[in-house]
Motif scaffolding. Sequence first.
Motif, mmCIF file in Angstrom:
data_model
loop_
_atom_site.group_PDB
_atom_site.id
_atom_site.type_symbol
_atom_site.label_atom_id
_atom_site.label_comp_id
_atom_site.label_asym_id
_atom_site.label_seq_id
_atom_site.Cartn_x
_atom_site.Cartn_y
_atom_site.Cartn_z
ATOM 1 N N UNK A 20 0.824 -1.209 0.000
ATOM 2 C CA UNK A 20 0.000 0.000 0.000
ATOM 3 C C UNK A 20 0.860 1.263 0.000
ATOM 4 N N UNK A 21 1.950 1.258 0.760
ATOM 5 C CA UNK A 21 2.842 2.414 0.791
ATOM 6 C C UNK A 21 3.493 2.636 -0.578
ATOM 7 N N UNK A 22 3.894 1.557 -1.225
ATOM 8 C CA UNK A 22 4.500 1.676 -2.556
ATOM 9 C C UNK A 22 3.474 2.205 -3.551
ATOM 10 N N UNK A 23 2.241 1.736 -3.476
ATOM 11 C CA UNK A 23 1.199 2.222 -4.375
ATOM 12 C C UNK A 23 0.920 3.704 -4.168
ATOM 13 N N UNK A 24 0.849 4.146 -2.915
ATOM 14 C CA UNK A 24 0.618 5.569 -2.639
ATOM 15 C C UNK A 24 1.766 6.414 -3.172
ATOM 16 N N UNK A 25 2.992 5.953 -2.986
ATOM 17 C CA UNK A 25 4.159 6.684 -3.475
ATOM 18 C C UNK A 25 4.146 6.751 -4.996
ATOM 19 N N UNK A 26 3.836 5.649 -5.643
ATOM 20 C CA UNK A 26 3.779 5.614 -7.096
ATOM 21 C C UNK A 26 2.679 6.520 -7.623
ATOM 22 N N UNK A 27 1.538 6.517 -6.960
ATOM 23 C CA UNK A 27 0.430 7.368 -7.381
ATOM 24 C C UNK A 27 0.805 8.847 -7.258
ATOM 25 N N UNK A 28 1.461 9.207 -6.169
ATOM 26 C CA UNK A 28 1.908 10.587 -5.976
ATOM 27 C C UNK A 28 2.928 10.972 -7.039
ATOM 28 N N UNK A 29 3.863 10.095 -7.321
ATOM 29 C CA UNK A 29 4.886 10.368 -8.327
ATOM 30 C C UNK A 29 4.257 10.577 -9.700
ATOM 31 N N UNK A 30 3.329 9.712 -10.077
ATOM 32 C CA UNK A 30 2.711 9.813 -11.399
ATOM 33 C C UNK A 30 1.880 11.084 -11.523
ATOM 34 N N UNK A 31 1.119 11.419 -10.493
ATOM 35 C CA UNK A 31 0.304 12.632 -10.576
ATOM 36 C C UNK A 31 1.189 13.882 -10.623
ATOM 37 N N UNK A 32 2.289 13.889 -9.894
ATOM 38 C CA UNK A 32 3.219 15.018 -9.951
ATOM 39 C C UNK A 32 3.874 15.125 -11.325
ATOM 40 N N UNK A 33 4.256 13.989 -11.887
ATOM 41 C CA UNK A 33 4.885 13.997 -13.210
ATOM 42 C C UNK A 33 3.910 14.510 -14.263
ATOM 43 N N UNK A 34 2.651 14.128 -14.169
ATOM 44 C CA UNK A 34 1.651 14.600 -15.125
ATOM 45 C C UNK A 34 1.446 16.109 -14.977
ATOM 46 N N UNK A 35 1.404 16.594 -13.739
ATOM 47 C CA UNK A 35 1.224 18.033 -13.515
ATOM 48 C C UNK A 35 2.408 18.829 -14.058
ATOM 49 N N UNK A 36 3.611 18.362 -13.825
ATOM 50 C CA UNK A 36 4.804 19.048 -14.332
ATOM 51 C C UNK A 36 4.813 19.034 -15.855
ATOM 52 N N UNK A 37 4.452 17.908 -16.452
ATOM 53 C CA UNK A 37 4.392 17.814 -17.911
ATOM 54 C C UNK A 37 3.370 18.796 -18.471
ATOM 55 N N UNK A 38 2.213 18.895 -17.833
ATOM 56 C CA UNK A 38 1.181 19.817 -18.298
ATOM 57 C C UNK A 38 1.663 21.264 -18.210
ATOM 58 N N UNK A 39 2.341 21.604 -17.129
ATOM 59 C CA UNK A 39 2.876 22.963 -16.974
ATOM 60 C C UNK A 39 3.906 23.254 -18.062
ATOM 61 N N UNK A 40 4.769 22.296 -18.334
ATOM 62 C CA UNK A 40 5.788 22.499 -19.371
ATOM 63 C C UNK A 40 5.160 22.661 -20.750
ATOM 64 N N UNK A 41 4.109 21.894 -21.047
ATOM 65 C CA UNK A 41 3.434 22.012 -22.345
ATOM 66 C C UNK A 41 2.775 23.379 -22.473
ATOM 67 N N UNK A 42 2.103 23.831 -21.405
ATOM 68 C CA UNK A 42 1.442 25.140 -21.438
ATOM 69 C C UNK A 42 2.471 26.256 -21.606
#
Length: 72
Positions: A20-42
């Motif tokens: 569960x801890x690994x899943x939460x960490x992975x979920x946080x990492x993926x959502x942060x990566x998507x947000x950073x990618x969106x900011x860079x595209x904009x």
Amino acid sequence: MPTNIVILIAALIVALIIFQAVLKTLKTFISSAIAIFAILVILNMFGFSPDDLIQEITNLPEILRQMLTGEN
């Protein structure tokens, strides 16, 4: 024999908690990566490069200090 069952149950519980801890960490990492990618595209659509963003992040402490002290 019963001690083996207790140890097995404890191991399964620990493995579940770690999973569960690994899943939460992975979920946080993926959502942060998507947000950073969106900011860079904009920013790229407005003509700014990732290097411009990195330069501003590097200068951020100096900019904040100037804002707090009222310097121009």
